[in-house]
Design an enzyme around this catalytic site. Structure first.
Site, short mmCIF file in Angstrom:
data_model
loop_
_atom_site.label_atom_id
_atom_site.label_comp_id
_atom_site.label_asym_id
_atom_site.label_seq_id
_atom_site.Cartn_x
_atom_site.Cartn_y
_atom_site.Cartn_z
N SER A 132 0.87 -1.17 0.00
CA SER A 132 0.00 0.00 0.00
C SER A 132 0.91 1.22 0.00
O SER A 132 1.83 1.31 -0.81
CB SER A 132 -0.92 -0.04 1.22
OG SER A 132 -1.74 1.11 1.29
N TYR A 146 -5.27 8.02 -7.08
CA TYR A 146 -4.23 7.21 -6.45
C TYR A 146 -4.55 6.89 -5.00
O TYR A 146 -4.49 5.73 -4.58
CB TYR A 146 -2.87 7.93 -6.53
CG TYR A 146 -1.75 7.14 -5.91
CD1 TYR A 146 -1.41 5.88 -6.39
CD2 TYR A 146 -1.02 7.65 -4.84
CE1 TYR A 146 -0.37 5.15 -5.81
CE2 TYR A 146 0.02 6.93 -4.27
CZ TYR A 146 0.33 5.68 -4.75
OH TYR A 146 1.35 4.96 -4.18
N LYS A 150 -5.32 3.26 -3.11
CA LYS A 150 -4.56 2.74 -1.97
C LYS A 150 -5.42 2.60 -0.72
O LYS A 150 -5.22 1.68 0.08
CB LYS A 150 -3.33 3.63 -1.70
CG LYS A 150 -2.25 3.51 -2.77
CD LYS A 150 -1.75 2.07 -2.91
CE LYS A 150 -0.59 1.94 -3.87
NZ LYS A 150 -0.13 0.55 -4.04
#
Length: 272
Positions: A132, A146, A150
């Site tokens: 992660s 993004y 994550k």
């Protein structure tokens, strides 16, 4: 019997550093990448299988997993490392780019994990390690895609730990800070439309912040060390922070709480 790890995104950065570390510690390594024909380093090492795997191509995933099991007999650890970061104002992204970010960082991770779960379930053992980021616990401007991907990895990993733990499989999450890899180069996909004036000043501040972060970046080998710890420490620990900057930032968020931490981030970017 030697243990075996399968690594996605092993052609560079964290993936390559991890492959080299595990191999040097006597592991078999299935080093997967999109273009294995370009690899010139890992294919010189003993007990390393270079295999083609594109997380966007389901058939390549199963082929790589099957090849690894056929050669080494068993896979003990899966490292989901492949990914990239899409940044920019949400309204400038094409739908194609939005889908690509989540297909690579989330759907691809799920597809690789699904492909190996029957093997782990049959053996009643295995470790799934998902890379992660601190980006899965905190955010920067223009990171809706993004950070969203994550944050998804964090939730997927935590939830998955319950269902696979009942047959002896562990799930681990690695949360690096800024790492001296090519993330700020080819792995950072910045989209912008300079005709939208409202975003330009903040984009400049974001790029300046990212540059400062990467000036103090940790090495990929540091993250590899943390991954090796997660694979070998024998604990049920879920989250592993990698890098001093990550420890400081995540520590600050925990200490301040969400509202105060986000307020401080907004002050840093001149939003309040």
């Amino acid at each position: 019997m030697k243990k075996t790890i399968l690594i996605t995104g092993a052609s560079s950065g964290i993936g390559k550093a991890t492959a080299k570390l595990f191999q040097s510690n006597g592991w078999n390594v299935i080093a997967t990448m999109r273009n294995p024909e370009n690899e010139t380093e890992l294919n010189q090492l003993e007990n390393v299988l270079i295999a083609k795997l594109d997380v966007l191509d389901e058939s390549s995933i199963q082929t790589a997993v099957d090849a690894g099991i056929s050669l080494f007999g068993k896979i003990d650890v899966l490292l989901n490392n492949a990914g990239y970061g899409a940044y920019g104002p949400l309204e400038v992204f094409t739908r194609e780019k939005i889908i690509r970010q989540f297909n690579t960082n989330v759907i691809g991770l799920l597809d690789v994990t699904k492909s190996i779960l029957p093997h782990f379930r049959k053996n009643k053992s295995g470790i799934i390690i998902n890379v992660s980021s601190i980006a899965g616990k905190m955010t920067l401007p223009f990171g809706a895609l993004y950070h969203g991907s994550k944050f998804a990895v964090e939730g997927i990993s935590e939830a998955l730990s319950f269902e696979v733990g009942q047959f002896g499989v562990k799930v681990k999450i690695i949360e690096p800070g800024a790492i001296a890899t090519d993330f700020s180069g080819r792995s950072l996909d910045l989209s912008n439309d300079e005709t939208i004036a409202e975003y330009q000043e903040l984009i400049g501040k974001l790029l300046a912040t990212v540059n400062v972060m990467f000036e103090q970046a940790s090495s990929a080998s540091l993250v590899a060390d943390v991954i090796y710890e997660a694979a070998t420490d024998g604990t049920d620990k879920l989250r592993y922070t990698a890098g001093e900057d990550a420890k400081v930032l995540l520590g600050n968020r925990h200490q301040l709480g969400d509202d105060a931490f986000i307020h401080e981030m907004k002050k840093q970017f001149g939003i309040v």
